[in-house]
Design a protein around this motif. Structure first.
Motif, mmCIF file in Angstrom:
data_model
loop_
_atom_site.group_PDB
_atom_site.id
_atom_site.type_symbol
_atom_site.label_atom_id
_atom_site.label_comp_id
_atom_site.label_asym_id
_atom_site.label_seq_id
_atom_site.Cartn_x
_atom_site.Cartn_y
_atom_site.Cartn_z
ATOM 1 N N LEU A 74 23.801 13.929 -8.000
ATOM 2 C CA LEU A 74 24.870 14.274 -7.065
ATOM 3 C C LEU A 74 25.742 15.419 -7.559
ATOM 4 N N GLU A 75 25.226 16.162 -8.520
ATOM 5 C CA GLU A 75 26.012 17.250 -9.108
ATOM 6 C C GLU A 75 26.494 18.241 -8.057
ATOM 7 N N PHE A 76 25.686 18.484 -7.038
ATOM 8 C CA PHE A 76 26.045 19.452 -6.003
ATOM 9 C C PHE A 76 26.372 18.773 -4.676
ATOM 10 N N GLY A 77 26.765 17.504 -4.747
ATOM 11 C CA GLY A 77 27.175 16.783 -3.560
ATOM 12 C C GLY A 77 26.209 15.676 -3.185
ATOM 13 N N ARG A 78 26.689 14.746 -2.367
ATOM 14 C CA ARG A 78 25.894 13.589 -1.973
ATOM 15 C C ARG A 78 24.925 13.890 -0.845
ATOM 16 N N ASP A 79 25.062 15.018 -0.203
ATOM 17 C CA ASP A 79 24.197 15.330 0.936
ATOM 18 C C ASP A 79 23.652 16.750 0.855
ATOM 19 N N ASN A 80 23.195 17.110 -0.337
ATOM 20 C CA ASN A 80 22.638 18.433 -0.575
ATOM 21 C C ASN A 80 21.109 18.345 -0.526
ATOM 22 N N PRO A 81 20.469 18.887 0.499
ATOM 23 C CA PRO A 81 19.015 18.733 0.612
ATOM 24 C C PRO A 81 18.243 19.420 -0.508
ATOM 25 N N ASP A 82 18.777 20.502 -1.056
ATOM 26 C CA ASP A 82 18.078 21.165 -2.161
ATOM 27 C C ASP A 82 18.085 20.298 -3.410
ATOM 28 N N SER A 83 19.210 19.649 -3.676
ATOM 29 C CA SER A 83 19.264 18.736 -4.817
ATOM 30 C C SER A 83 18.317 17.561 -4.625
ATOM 31 N N PHE A 84 18.273 17.052 -3.401
ATOM 32 C CA PHE A 84 17.362 15.940 -3.103
ATOM 33 C C PHE A 84 15.918 16.368 -3.334
ATOM 34 N N TYR A 85 15.578 17.551 -2.899
ATOM 35 C CA TYR A 85 14.208 18.041 -3.019
ATOM 36 C C TYR A 85 13.818 18.286 -4.473
ATOM 37 N N LEU A 86 14.735 18.802 -5.247
ATOM 38 C CA LEU A 86 14.396 19.257 -6.595
ATOM 39 C C LEU A 86 14.808 18.309 -7.711
ATOM 40 N N GLY A 87 15.813 17.453 -7.467
ATOM 41 C CA GLY A 87 16.370 16.781 -8.633
ATOM 42 C C GLY A 87 16.755 15.332 -8.509
ATOM 43 N N TRP A 88 16.349 14.648 -7.450
ATOM 44 C CA TRP A 88 16.754 13.250 -7.324
ATOM 45 C C TRP A 88 15.858 12.308 -8.108
ATOM 46 N N PHE A 89 14.579 12.613 -8.154
ATOM 47 C CA PHE A 89 13.632 11.656 -8.716
ATOM 48 C C PHE A 89 13.252 12.045 -10.144
ATOM 49 N N ASP A 90 13.199 11.039 -10.997
ATOM 50 C CA ASP A 90 12.897 11.253 -12.405
ATOM 51 C C ASP A 90 11.377 11.288 -12.585
ATOM 52 N N GLU A 91 10.795 12.432 -12.259
ATOM 53 C CA GLU A 91 9.349 12.557 -12.352
ATOM 54 C C GLU A 91 8.874 12.454 -13.797
ATOM 55 N N ALA A 92 9.670 12.975 -14.724
ATOM 56 C CA ALA A 92 9.291 12.875 -16.139
ATOM 57 C C ALA A 92 9.249 11.415 -16.575
#
Length: 210
Positions: A74-92
């Motif tokens: 949520l670094e760039f907000g709770r409703d940022n689609p770019d953050s959701f696309y790139l950084g929500w899920f811990d793929e590592a």
């Protein structure tokens, strides 16, 4: 596009038959990829019983249990689609704790849950030793195209209009992320199995794309 309409029940049985024929002497890592409106978790849950009835131990994983900490998501907000696309899920974390241990030469010890998003802390869950020939069903959105090691990929495809119609208003902000996923990754172009689910009650197997 050429499709074959199919009932939800027959879809589950046909997928189960396909999966038990793959890699019969090793673990099988299966992605069930789709936006929440496509209900990939429901398909994964429905497969557990038929796969076990066919003699294959089955383990369920949901990427909702592999989120990154809120401070990162949520670094760039709770409703940022770019953050959701790139950084929500811990793929590592998913690779480290599930996919790699279940892959060739892996330990066979997996962690089925890593992060409790409600409490925003790590889950204190024990590691699980996979039985021989186990099938891992990993469900969630945005699973394909990022280098995660799956043996079989199933993509639940929805048109943009159907996705918008079936996505709740409170999560409509995610729609640009799914549009970007469809454009940049195009999962329907390479997934092993593609199922059209504009209406999840009436799926259709995609047989050939134009």
């Amino acid at each position: 596009m050429r499709v074959r309409p199919i009932s939800a029940e027959v879809l589950v049985e046909e997928l189960a038959d396909q999966l038990i024929c793959r890699e019969p002497d090793s673990y099988l890592r299966v992605a069930l990829d789709g936006a929440p409106a496509a209900r990939p978790e429901a398909l994964a849950d429905a497969l557990v019983g038929p796969l076990r009835a066919r003699g294959r131990p089955t383990v369920r994983i949901d990427t909702a249990d592999f989120l990154r900490p809120a401070s990162l998501r949520l670094e760039f907000g709770r409703d940022n689609p770019d953050s959701f696309y790139l950084g929500w899920f811990d793929e590592a974390g998913l690779a480290r704790e599930v996919l790699d241990p279940a892959g060739p030469g892996g330990s066979g010890r997996v962690l089925t849950r890593l992060w409790d998003a409600t409490a925003d802390r790590a889950v204190r869950a024990p590691y699980q030793d996979l039985p021989p020939r186990a099938i891992l069903l990993v469900s969630g959105p945005l699973l394909l195209g990022g280098g995660l090691a799956f043996d079989v990929t199933v993509h639940l495809e929805m048109s943009a209009a159907a996705l918008a119609r079936r996505t709740p208003a409170e999560t409509a902000w995610t729609l640009p992320a799914y549009e970007r996923y469809a454009d940049e990754v195009a999962p329907a172009s390479f997934a092993d199995v593609v199922v059209r689910v504009d209406d999840p009650r009436h799926p259709a197997m995609v047989l050939e794309r134009s």
